[in-house]
Design a protein around this motif. Structure first.
Motif: not given
Length: 69
Positions: A17-28
């Motif tokens: 999954k492509i995610v912003p660094i700060a949100d790497a595991a949040r909301d995935v």
């Protein structure tokens, strides 16, 4: 945004999954079972050397590295 690899702790499936660094595991969530119990895994692809690579030839064309051969 960076591409991260995840593993679902419920169904053991792995996904990217492509995610912003700060949100790497949040909301995935897992795309297979929708579980939010996931963990980020280390991607092996970014750490492999090609079969023709050799540490002794790294920087072979660079005069600054010639003293290390």
């Amino acid at each position: 945004m960076p591409l991260y690899e995840f593993e679902c702790l419920e169904c053991n499936s792995q996904f990217e999954k492509i995610v912003p660094i700060a949100d790497a595991a949040r909301d995935v969530t897992c795309p297979k079972c929708s579980s939010s119990k996931i963990k980020k895994v280390i991607s092996a692809g970014s750490h492999r050397l090609s079969s023709g690579s050799s540490l002794s030839t790294a920087g072979a064309g660079c005069p600054a590295n010639s003293r290390f051969r």
